[in-house]
Design a protein around this motif. Structure first.
Motif, mmCIF file in Angstrom:
data_model
loop_
_atom_site.group_PDB
_atom_site.id
_atom_site.type_symbol
_atom_site.label_atom_id
_atom_site.label_comp_id
_atom_site.label_asym_id
_atom_site.label_seq_id
_atom_site.Cartn_x
_atom_site.Cartn_y
_atom_site.Cartn_z
ATOM 1 N N ASP A 28 0.731 -0.959 -0.863
ATOM 2 C CA ASP A 28 0.183 -0.054 0.180
ATOM 3 C C ASP A 28 0.965 0.925 -0.106
ATOM 4 O O ASP A 28 2.039 1.642 0.555
ATOM 5 N N GLU A 65 -14.771 3.649 4.249
ATOM 6 C CA GLU A 65 -13.507 2.595 3.937
ATOM 7 C C GLU A 65 -13.771 2.927 2.264
ATOM 8 O O GLU A 65 -14.779 2.890 1.554
ATOM 9 N N GLY A 66 -12.288 3.755 1.361
ATOM 10 C CA GLY A 66 -12.429 4.354 0.250
ATOM 11 C C GLY A 66 -12.907 5.547 0.383
ATOM 12 O O GLY A 66 -12.443 6.323 -1.413
ATOM 13 N N THR A 67 -13.322 6.668 0.808
ATOM 14 C CA THR A 67 -13.341 7.905 1.242
ATOM 15 C C THR A 67 -11.930 8.684 1.268
ATOM 16 O O THR A 67 -10.773 8.077 1.623
ATOM 17 N N HIS A 104 -11.584 8.887 4.924
ATOM 18 C CA HIS A 104 -10.199 7.630 5.200
ATOM 19 C C HIS A 104 -9.507 7.435 5.037
ATOM 20 O O HIS A 104 -7.966 7.292 5.712
ATOM 21 N N GLN A 105 -8.544 7.915 3.393
ATOM 22 C CA GLN A 105 -7.331 7.445 2.902
ATOM 23 C C GLN A 105 -6.432 8.330 3.539
ATOM 24 O O GLN A 105 -5.853 7.570 3.852
#
Length: 303
Positions: A2, A65-67, A70-71
């Motif tokens: 990641d 998750e994925g926003t 969030h990142q």
């Protein structure tokens, strides 16, 4: 792996209007719902990182998750806690791999720890994350550190064998036998022996590795100096294989003469007496055969 980097999100050290991950207003120093903007997360001191991490984990637990927010929160947590990876990686210094590679592998463990951490467990994140980081680094060495590839079951058996050997040595005051190790490990003796052999594959030394001499003698020796001497006869093996088909083409009497002369090491006179011919004739026959074999051998090498 990641991504560990966080994209630039501030202008002049403050969030830019419309670019914050949450609803924080421009210039308030927060990224929505009280989560602070950290300009350079990797430079946050470990003590401050522990306090900030609690706030970021609180926020991460309620984000989808994925926003973008969030990142941002997840990436900031990763960068703020990279000091944990460097701390764990320092324990493996001198293993032959570069520290950069070890830190990269340990970062995978850090990411796994962040994704699985739960504040409700009432445990410090550092205590939770370090086993993940160390485990990932050990797994890396287990999978790539062997000088010779061996099956995974033998890699794991080697670790178990080392533990069992140390336990029995402490308990018995001597080196345990294969039968004793077999009983403790609940493995057949054949598998214990196999695991012991596999242990020899973990590391290897170069034959050109320099060894310091003992006794205060100046100079260096190499490992190859202690592993016997070069056998000149080995150079003849290839010649023997090349000669075999050429000798097979000789007639039976010629092969017999060669056998008597070079295998039984008889003299030309003895060979002539056995075959009923003169010693001079035996000499001519041997010279002629040697010439044919030499020509055939040199011809095959040229080809």
């Amino acid at each position: 792996m990641d991504a560990v980097t966080v994209r630039a999100r501030t202008a002049g050290g403050r969030p830019t209007a419309g670019e914050g991950p949450g609803s924080g207003a421009p210039g308030d120093g927060t990224a929505g719902d009280g989560v602070p903007v950290v300009d350079v997360p990797s430079q946050v001191a470990p003590r401050d990182a522990r306090e900030l991490s609690r706030r970021f984990f609180d926020r991460l637990a309620v984000l989808e998750e994925g926003t973008r927010e969030h990142q941002y929160v997840r990436n900031t947590l990763i960068e703020m806690n990279l000091s944990l990876v460097r701390y764990a990686a320092s324990r493996f210094r001198g293993r032959g791999d570069s520290m950069e590679d070890i830190v990269q592998v340990g970062t995978i463990g850090l990411i796994k720890a962040i994704d699985r951490f739960d504040l409700s467990r009432e445990v410090e994140f550092t205590s939770f994350a370090v086993p993940y980081i160390v485990g990932e680094i050990k797994r890396f060495f287990r999978d790539t550190g062997w000088a010779v590839h061996v099956p995974r079951r033998l890699q794991e058996a080697r670790v178990e064998l080392a533990r069992a050997t140390e336990e029995l040595r402490t308990r018995l005051g001597r080196t345990p036998t294969t039968r004793e190790l077999s009983a403790l490990m609940s493995l057949p003796e054949e598998e214990v022996i196999e695991a012991r052999k596999a242990s020899n594959c973990y590391t290897s030394a170069s034959l050109d590795a320099a060894l310091s001499t003992d006794g205060g003698v100046d100079g260096e020796s190499v490992l190859a100096d202690f592993l016997g001497v070069e056998e000149p006869a080995l150079a003849l093996v290839e010649d023997f294989h090349s000669l075999a088909p050429l000798i097979a083409r000789l007639d039976p009497r010629e092969r017999l003469i060669l056998h008597l002369r070079f295998v039984e090491e008889r003299t030309q006179a003895e060979i002539g007496q056995e075959l009923g011919i003169s010693q001079m004739h035996v000499s001519r026959l041997i010279s002629r055969m040697m010439g044919r074999l030499r020509t055939g051998l040199l011809g095959s090498e040229a080809a």
